[in-house]
Motif scaffolding. Structure first.
Motif, PDB file in Angstrom:
ATOM      1  N   GLU A  31     -96.952  24.494-120.007  1.00 58.85           N
ATOM      2  CA  GLU A  31     -96.488  23.881-121.254  1.00 58.85           C
ATOM      3  C   GLU A  31     -97.351  22.667-121.616  1.00 58.85           C
ATOM      4  O   GLU A  31     -97.685  22.465-122.793  1.00 58.85           O
ATOM      5  N   ALA A  35     -99.488  22.422-124.980  1.00 61.64           N
ATOM      6  CA  ALA A  35     -99.220  21.296-125.871  1.00 61.64           C
ATOM      7  C   ALA A  35    -100.491  20.500-126.144  1.00 61.64           C
ATOM      8  O   ALA A  35    -100.749  20.082-127.276  1.00 61.64           O
ATOM      9  N   ARG A  48     -95.547  16.855-129.032  1.00 62.99           N
ATOM     10  CA  ARG A  48     -95.195  17.945-128.122  1.00 62.99           C
ATOM     11  C   ARG A  48     -95.708  17.654-126.717  1.00 62.99           C
ATOM     12  O   ARG A  48     -95.011  17.912-125.727  1.00 62.99           O
ATOM     13  N   HIS A 179     -88.625  14.772-131.995  1.00 67.98           N
ATOM     14  CA  HIS A 179     -89.562  13.777-131.477  1.00 67.98           C
ATOM     15  C   HIS A 179     -89.154  12.363-131.881  1.00 67.98           C
ATOM     16  O   HIS A 179     -89.205  11.433-131.078  1.00 67.98           O
ATOM     17  N   LYS A 196     -86.592  18.975-125.838  1.00 69.18           N
ATOM     18  CA  LYS A 196     -87.317  20.149-126.306  1.00 69.18           C
ATOM     19  C   LYS A 196     -86.519  20.869-127.374  1.00 69.18           C
ATOM     20  O   LYS A 196     -85.334  20.592-127.585  1.00 69.18           O
TER      21      LYS A 196
END
Length: 246
Positions: A31, A35, A48, A179, A196
């Motif tokens: 991940e 990202a 991210r 975010h 997430k």
């Protein structure tokens, strides 16, 4: 995965992951790399990536591993991972959404389909169950982050949409506000365990002991696949059943 039993269900997942820490680190690294490739390789400039790095830190992933995953993206030698979503039904008619990062779509599809078929489930077509979920942001904190009132007030101030507190705290946000809300919470509550995008079920199915045993076996099998990142479901396991299953 909601209501009073949710955190016991999560602990079941985390317990299984602790036994396979190297596999968990592999998923986190994947991940982070994806990202980092999706934007700038700087967590401060890439929301991210920031969330991926924070999630890795929450699982005590070594700093060297985190930096190595970022460097792979920068160096251009990283595999090209594709984000894939699978939808299907588990034992008891439970709806499941499986999110994967894969460099081989055929391999991943075969493994996911096999996991469903061998554990009392059926893999469905795209859209077969996702209509019963809302796509939202999910931020999770441990109970020690603060009492329910403190967390609720902090979440409200940060712009969250819903909060659920039990053994831990779930803070739900609009999809495009994840975010921003996560960043606003840090000065008050510290770094989150998880932040997430998530699939929140609109309705829940309470499962009995036999169904829960088969269902959790299916989810564990999916979790064992390095390509699978997350499994979401609309199931709820009663406390007494979870205790019997250990």
């Amino acid at each position: 995965m909601a209501g009073h039993s949710k955190f016991k269900n999560i602990m079941h997942r985390k317990g299984a992951q602790d036994k396979k820490r190297s596999s968990m680190f592999s998923k986190l690294s994947r991940e982070i790399t994806v990202a980092a490739k999706s934007g700038l390789p700087d967590p401060d400039m890439n929301p991210r990536l920031r969330l991926a790095v924070n999630a890795a830190k929450a699982q005590s992933m070594p700093k060297d591993n985190i930096q190595r995953a970022i460097d792979k993206a920068v160096g251009g030698d990283a595999e090209n991972y594709e984000e894939i979503r699978y939808e299907g039904f588990g034992p008891g008619g439970v709806s499941l959404i499986v999110e994967a990062l894969s460099d081989n779509r055929n391999r991943t599809a075969t493994n996911v389909r096999t996991a469903f078929s061998k554990n009392g489930g059926n893999l469905g077509a795209s859209g077969s169950v996702s209509h019963g979920f809302d796509r939202m942001g999910l931020i999770e904190y441990p109970g020690k982050a603060g009492d329910a009132e403190t967390v609720f007030e902090a979440a409200l101030e940060a712009g969250a949409e819903d909060v659920s507190s039990d053994e831990g705290h779930e803070i739900w946000t609009a999809q495009d506000a994840l975010h921003e809300v996560a960043k606003a919470l840090e000065p008050v509550l510290g770094e989150a365990e998880t932040a997430k995008l998530a699939w929140r079920p609109q309705t829940m199915i309470v499962v009995d002991e036999a169904t829960a045993a088969s269902l959790l076996k299916l989810i564990d099998t999916l979790d064992d696949d390095d390509d699978v990142q997350t499994v979401w479901g609309n199931y709820e396991v009663p406390d007494d059943v979870m205790e019997k299953l250990g």
